[in-house]
Scaffold this active site. Structure first.
Site, PDB file in Angstrom:
ATOM      1  N   HIS A  80       0.839  -1.204   0.000  1.00 17.36           N
ATOM      2  CA  HIS A  80       0.000   0.000   0.000  1.00 17.36           C
ATOM      3  C   HIS A  80       0.874   1.256   0.000  1.00 17.36           C
ATOM      4  CE1 HIS A  80      -3.551   2.430   1.510  1.00 17.36           C
ATOM      5  NE2 HIS A  80      -2.551   3.182   1.950  1.00 17.36           N
ATOM      6  N   GLU A  81       1.864   1.288   0.893  1.00 19.06           N
ATOM      7  CA  GLU A  81       2.737   2.463   0.988  1.00 19.06           C
ATOM      8  C   GLU A  81       3.616   2.612  -0.245  1.00 19.06           C
ATOM      9  OE1 GLU A  81       2.354   4.739   3.146  1.00 19.06           O
ATOM     10  OE2 GLU A  81       0.846   3.573   4.240  1.00 19.06           O
ATOM     11  N   HIS A  84       1.946   4.552  -2.886  1.00 21.49           N
ATOM     12  CA  HIS A  84       2.136   6.003  -2.726  1.00 21.49           C
ATOM     13  C   HIS A  84       3.492   6.432  -3.280  1.00 21.49           C
ATOM     14  CE1 HIS A  84      -1.450   6.527  -0.371  1.00 21.49           C
ATOM     15  NE2 HIS A  84      -1.037   5.795   0.642  1.00 21.49           N
TER      16      HIS A  84
END
Length: 398
Positions: A80-81, A84
């Site tokens: 998920h990170e 980003h």
């Protein structure tokens, strides 16, 4: 946002808090003690689930499977990170590290997005990756026999990633959905602060809802609801702490006049107007010589390969010079972190928000080629909105 200086002009930076466990595509990955705790909690809670769903599983194997599940959920948060990070680099923002902690993680960027579109893209990337992973695990689940260990692990990973995606899309800071809402209002109104105010309100409403749900569960279920209620309270606290950190640029009222104080950067004021000029010296220069040069400007010490070592800490340098004038000035420098670098044309409001979020001092102004052109003390930077407010009130009263 343009990326940081390349090659020999690239400054060093201090590692973020956490234990470094490696790099992925150049991004440092750090684990915090709370991340280890979260894996342990998932493992402990998962053991009875494994034993109930797959009754023939012995306790040692159930512990192993539950521990694996905890690690894989952590890896899902990492993915998920990294979503980003990939988009941040794509829009020109340098990525410092990914730090994993209890209940999630954070992508530490050298600077915030400079446009509403960039903020929306970076914020939406994480939930998009989590949603994609949920779909992949769900598809992998279909041919798997129900009631087996593999089926259970895939089912829980699909649900976990779906929850991560949906929770992060809630319209509240510091969640990704709050950043998307801020970007939408920013893009529509031209005011980032207006978007922040709306997302901050959403954050407080979410925290209140989580706390209220926890109280309701305890009243209805009693001690059996301690675990979910406790998790909800921890999540509410996480949201409140994040809201306070993210909402630092929301205005307050003047204690004397009662009028709102704008904490935004005043129009027409250039960052360079409050900066000191730069003097570049080698790291082997004696501290007494560096102090003498500091009369002409802030001293930046540069290594032989051109990498900036840091900014001379003048109070520490004077103390060292009193003991050993010939000592190298490199002993008393403040490292230049990526977050401290301010590029020409960067939004001053973003720099101001950065100064409020973290103890960065000083800031280094650089031109398009990455060459330092000035130094700005954090105190001077933070004082500009208040000084502008006071001047405005003085003109009104006059």
């Amino acid at each position: 946002m343009t990326s940081g200086p390349r090659g020999a002009d690239r400054p060093r930076f201090s590692a973020a808090r956490g234990w470094p466990v490696g790099r992925i595509a150049g991004v440092q990955i750090l684990l915090t003690p709370s991340w280890i705790a979260s894996v342990v909690v998932i493992a402990v809670l998962g053991v009875p689930v494994v034993e109930r769903v797959v009754p023939q599983t012995g306790t040692p194997l159930a512990v192993l499977v539950a521990s694996l599940l905890g690690v894989l959920v952590g890896v899902s948060v990492l993915a998920h990170e990294l979503g980003h990070c990939v988009v941040a680099r794509w829009v020109g923002i340098e990525v410092i590290a990914v730090r994993l902690y209890l209940l999630g993680g954070v992508s530490e960027l050298a600077a915030g997005p400079r446009t509403a579109r960039a903020e929306a893209l970076v914020a939406a990337a994480g939930p998009a990756v989590s949603g994609l992973l949920a779909g992949v695990f769900w598809l992998a689940l279909q041919p798997t026999q129900a009631g087996t260990l593999g089926w259970l692990v895939l089912l829980l990973l699909a649900l976990s990633n779906l929850i991560i995606a949906l929770f992060n899309l809630l319209p509240a800071l510091p969640l990704d959905g709050g950043r998307v809402i801020r970007a939408g209002i920013w893009g529509a109104s031209g005011s980032r602060r207006a978007g922040t105010v709306a997302a901050v309100v959403g954050g407080y409403l979410l925290a209140a809802a989580l706390a209220g749900w926890a109280v309701w569960q305890l009243v209805r279920e009693g001690s059996t609801a301690l675990l979910p209620a406790g998790i909800a309270v921890v999540m509410a606290a996480f949201v409140v702490v994040g809201v306070i950190a993210e909402g630092g640029d929301v205005g307050s009222d003047d204690s004397e006049t009662g009028e709102p104080i704008s904490t935004s950067w005043p129009a027409g004021v250039a960052l360079a107007s409050i900066s000191r000029p730069v003097v570049r010296l080698g790291t082997d220069v004696p501290v007494h010589a560096a102090l003498a040069a500091a009369a002409a400007g802030a001293v930046i010490l540069v290594q032989a390969d051109g990498i900036a070592r840091g900014v001379l800490d003048e109070p520490a340098a004077r103390e060292l010079a009193g003991r050993d004038p010939a000592a190298p000035a490199s002993l008393v420098t403040r490292p230049i972190t990526p977050a401290a670098i301010v590029f020409a044309g960067e939004d001053p409001d973003e720099v101001l928000a950065r100064a409020r979020r973290a103890p960065i001092d000083p800031f280094v102004l650089v031109d398009a080629s990455g060459t330092p052109t000035g130094i700005v003390r954090a105190a001077d930077l933070l004082a500009v909105p208040r000084a502008h407010h006071n001047r405005t009130i003085g003109r009104k009263s006059g």
